[in-house]
Design a protein around this motif. Structure first.
Motif, PDB file in Angstrom:
ATOM      1  N   SER A  88       0.815  -1.217   0.000  1.00 32.19           N
ATOM      2  CA  SER A  88       0.000   0.000   0.000  1.00 32.19           C
ATOM      3  C   SER A  88       0.847   1.265   0.000  1.00 32.19           C
ATOM      4  O   SER A  88       0.333   2.357  -0.243  1.00 32.19           O
ATOM      5  CB  SER A  88      -0.938   0.014   1.215  1.00 32.19           C
ATOM      6  OG  SER A  88      -0.209   0.009   2.425  1.00 32.19           O
ATOM      7  N   HIS A 101      -2.804   2.621  -5.866  1.00 30.58           N
ATOM      8  CA  HIS A 101      -2.013   1.833  -4.933  1.00 30.58           C
ATOM      9  C   HIS A 101      -2.582   0.430  -4.802  1.00 30.58           C
ATOM     10  O   HIS A 101      -3.793   0.257  -4.799  1.00 30.58           O
ATOM     11  CB  HIS A 101      -2.030   2.439  -3.524  1.00 30.58           C
ATOM     12  CG  HIS A 101      -1.450   3.802  -3.442  1.00 30.58           C
ATOM     13  ND1 HIS A 101      -0.226   4.053  -2.861  1.00 30.58           N
ATOM     14  CD2 HIS A 101      -1.911   4.996  -3.867  1.00 30.58           C
ATOM     15  CE1 HIS A 101       0.032   5.346  -2.922  1.00 30.58           C
ATOM     16  NE2 HIS A 101      -0.981   5.945  -3.535  1.00 30.58           N
ATOM     17  N   THR A 103      -3.301  -2.542  -2.013  1.00 30.47           N
ATOM     18  CA  THR A 103      -3.675  -2.396  -0.604  1.00 30.47           C
ATOM     19  C   THR A 103      -3.042  -3.472   0.272  1.00 30.47           C
ATOM     20  O   THR A 103      -2.685  -3.213   1.413  1.00 30.47           O
ATOM     21  CB  THR A 103      -5.203  -2.451  -0.421  1.00 30.47           C
ATOM     22  OG1 THR A 103      -5.698  -3.744  -0.813  1.00 30.47           O
ATOM     23  CG2 THR A 103      -5.881  -1.371  -1.246  1.00 30.47           C
ATOM     24  N   MET A 147      -9.786   1.059   3.635  1.00 27.49           N
ATOM     25  CA  MET A 147      -8.744   0.055   3.406  1.00 27.49           C
ATOM     26  C   MET A 147      -8.689  -1.028   4.473  1.00 27.49           C
ATOM     27  O   MET A 147      -8.360  -2.181   4.178  1.00 27.49           O
ATOM     28  CB  MET A 147      -7.369   0.734   3.314  1.00 27.49           C
ATOM     29  CG  MET A 147      -6.286  -0.186   2.744  1.00 27.49           C
ATOM     30  SD  MET A 147      -4.660   0.602   2.631  1.00 27.49           S
ATOM     31  CE  MET A 147      -3.878  -0.051   4.105  1.00 27.49           C
ATOM     32  N   ASN A 181      -9.040  -4.782  -3.091  1.00 27.78           N
ATOM     33  CA  ASN A 181      -8.431  -3.608  -3.691  1.00 27.78           C
ATOM     34  C   ASN A 181      -9.495  -2.699  -4.300  1.00 27.78           C
ATOM     35  O   ASN A 181      -9.546  -1.495  -4.020  1.00 27.78           O
ATOM     36  CB  ASN A 181      -7.431  -4.066  -4.755  1.00 27.78           C
ATOM     37  CG  ASN A 181      -6.670  -2.925  -5.388  1.00 27.78           C
ATOM     38  OD1 ASN A 181      -7.252  -2.015  -5.939  1.00 27.78           O
ATOM     39  ND2 ASN A 181      -5.353  -2.996  -5.326  1.00 27.78           N
TER      40      ASN A 181
END
Length: 256
Positions: A88, A101, A103, A147, A181
């Motif tokens: 991440s 990004h 995760t 997240m 993600n």
């Protein structure tokens, strides 16, 4: 002997991850996936903090139960946290001027359940905010919800669904990591849309705009993260079979 070898390989994997991170991330202005410090209105920032904290408390109890009953899995807890931190923290530029990004939360969700990742994921976000200037402290609650809460919950649900349907472990791991993600980015898009609705079309129009910005780079990135998580899962199966069996037994006990 296998346990010693496992620790050595874990250390090498972690060091290699950090080396990769510092090689591909030269100092630059960051436009991270995580909502940056001060970007959300105060009311929304506090709302997401309030929503996140109960999951954090449940996650602390979940991790404590796992470690007390099976102390031999402490190393795996560290590996799951390090995996999420390294992945991440990678910043991949988007065509829109923002960044996408990985995760890394799918692996820990599969191993320890979604609530444990609310703790590991939030710790990852805290260190990134303090050390890498990704995200922020006031927006930590919002970033953790996307997240460390929603992503792991989706990952665990997908993994259980495919596994129970005899779809194959590797397929289940891949789908869990990839959807975790994508779910994180969908949630982030919703958080931004709620805080900044469009003048025309309101929240839904704003959500479509943010989600469209992220989707260009995030969909292929989610596929790559799924494949990488399968590789790590295969490695864990090869060198940590005993610990994984203990985790499966613990999950079976919790479901009874």
């Amino acid at each position: 002997m296998n346990k010693k070898r496992s620790r050595i390989v874990s250390s090498v994997l972690l060091v290699a991850g950090f080396v990769l991170y510092f090689l591909v991330n030269e100092p630059q202005t960051g436009h991270a996936m995580h909502i940056m410090e001060g970007y959300l209105p105060f009311g929304w920032a506090m709302f997401w903090w309030g929503l996140f904290l109960p999951f954090f408390v449940i996650g602390l109890r979940s991790i404590r139960k796992v470690i007390v009953q099976h102390p031999e899995v402490k190393l795996l807890v560290g590996v799951a946290g390090a995996f999420a931190f390294v992945l991440s923290a990678l910043k991949i530029p988007s065509v829109t001027g923002s960044s996408s990004h990985p995760t890394g939360t799918g692996l820990g969700s599969i191993l320890f359940g979604p609530f444990a990742m609310s703790v590991l994921g939030s710790m990852v976000l805290l260190f990134q905010a303090l050390l890498l200037a990704h995200g922020g402290l006031t927006t930590l609650g919002a970033n953790a919800v996307s997240m460390a809460v929603v992503g792991p919950l989706v990952a665990y649900g997908i993994y259980r669904l495919i596994s129970s349907a005899n779809g194959g472990k590797r397929l289940a791991v891949f789908a869990a990591a990839a959807t975790a993600n994508l779910a994180t980015y969908v949630t982030t898009s919703l958080q931004l849309a709620l805080a900044f609705p469009a003048e025309t079309g309101g929240v839904m129009a704003s959500f479509a705009k943010f989600a469209g910005i992220f989707a260009v780079t995030q969909i292929p990135l989610a596929i790559c993260e799924g494949l990488l998580t399968v590789l790590v899962w295969n490695w864990l199966q090869a060198y940590n079979a005993k610990e994984l069996v203990q985790l499966r037994l613990l999950k079976q006990e919790e479901s009874l």
